[in-house]
Design a protein around this motif. Structure first.
Motif: not given
Length: 343
Positions: A113-122, A130-141
């Motif tokens: 879930l999410g993409g590499p940008a959310e885990a981009d730190d120094e 990581i913030r994921v909406a329920p609709a995003g979870v369903r699309r991830s299926l």
């Protein structure tokens, strides 16, 4: 039947809302504290690290037991994770434990879930949220993919390295895959909790140096350290807190205050028993100021700190961070490094 397992509370809650199905997860931060290749020993070690008692301990062990029941079953498992470091480590552990039970047919599917940008730190480890909406979870299926036996074995190997008694060693020239690069980044992150040796003096780990630097002469709570002004406080907030969490600050301060009794580097006095982050005020003792000025007289002077399978400031295994032509490494005090990450 399909069993869903998430690698964190936030992901588990989001997946449960999105799918309206049961999702198993434990409340934990896999980037701090001890771990063990043995599941039962791992659960006990985590309870001790977080000082879980009573209902909290029962709840944690119950959640962990539900995950292990799924691991032991023949059912298909879908693991929901993200690119964050804690989720990555949790996924490695799940793969390792599944292969212990079903070495040839793990029957694991993976969703990121999410993409590499959310885990981009120094640090490259992956801190934050990581913030994921329920609709995003369903699309991830639609992105559910079977985890090959080769990939599952590689992840299990990473878990064995991370949970081993020797710390990870950052090395140049590791394989170009994202996962092996992240293993190297995790090695750098782990090294920051170990004391450093420059060939002449043994000094505090980078993390402990920052912690000590944020303490006021009149005494500071963990909250005061968190909001401390100056370069040290800024580095703690920008680089570390998103990885370790704020509660770890109070845990580490208490460890230093309890270590070595009357000769402790930190002095503490009770402050607010109703607030974990404000339970005590800490300040440097004369010994602590001496450590900041001149360094440690030996490994045993530091408060031991489990960092996955290894322990920092352990006289029985005196690992120190050293510099060299290929960058920072961990080696035993007085010995030359012999390990590589991709051995």
């Amino acid at each position: 039947m399909t069993i869903h397992i998430a690698t964190s509370v936030d992901l588990g809650t989001a997946v449960r809302r999105g799918l309206r199905e049961p999702v198993r997860f434990v409340s934990d931060n896999w980037l701090v504290g001890p771990c063990s290749p043995d599941p039962e020993a791992h659960a006990r070690a985590r309870c001790e690290h977080w000082a879980l008692r009573g209902r909290e301990r029962t709840r944690f062990l119950g959640s962990f037991s539900e995950i292990m029941k799924a691991i032991d079953s023949r059912q298909r498992i879908v693991v929901w994770m993200s690119r964050l470091g804690s989720d990555t480590v949790a996924c490695w552990a799940l793969c390792a434990w599944r292969l212990l039970r079903w070495p040839d047919r793990p029957n694991l599917d993976l969703v990121v879930l999410g993409g590499p940008a959310e885990a981009d730190d120094e640090t490259g480890v992956g801190g934050g949220f990581i913030r994921v909406a329920p609709a995003g979870v369903r699309r991830s299926l639609d992105q559910v993919r079977p985890l090959s036996l080769t990939r599952a074995r590689e992840m299990a190997l990473f878990w064995r390295k991370l949970s081993g008694r020797s710390p990870l060693l950052s090395a140049k020239g590791v394989s170009a895959t994202r996962e092996r690069r992240q293993l190297a980044e995790l090695g750098d992150y782990q090294a920051s909790f170990f004391p450093r040796f420059d060939g002449r003096a043994l000094v505090l780990s980078r993390f402990d140096e920052l912690l000590f630097s944020c303490l006021d002469r009149q005494g500071s709570t963990a909250v005061d350290v968190f909001v401390s002004r100056g370069a040290a406080g800024e580095e703690l907030r920008s680089k570390w807190v998103s990885l370790i969490g704020d509660i770890f600050l109070s845990i580490r301060l208490a460890q230093w205050a309890k270590h070595n009794g009357d000769d402790a580097a930190l002095l503490s006095e009770p402050h607010r028993a109703d607030h974990e982050m404000m339970a005590a005020r800490y300040r440097l003792s004369e010994r602590g100021r001496d450590i900041m000025r001149h360094g440690l007289t030996g490994i045993a002077q530091g408060a031991p700190l489990p960092v996955w399978g290894a322990t920092a400031y352990d006289p029985a295994a005196p690992w120190v961070e050293v510099g060299g032509p290929s960058g920072q490494r961990l080696q035993r005090l007085g010995e030359r490094p012999t390990q590589e990450l991709d051995e």
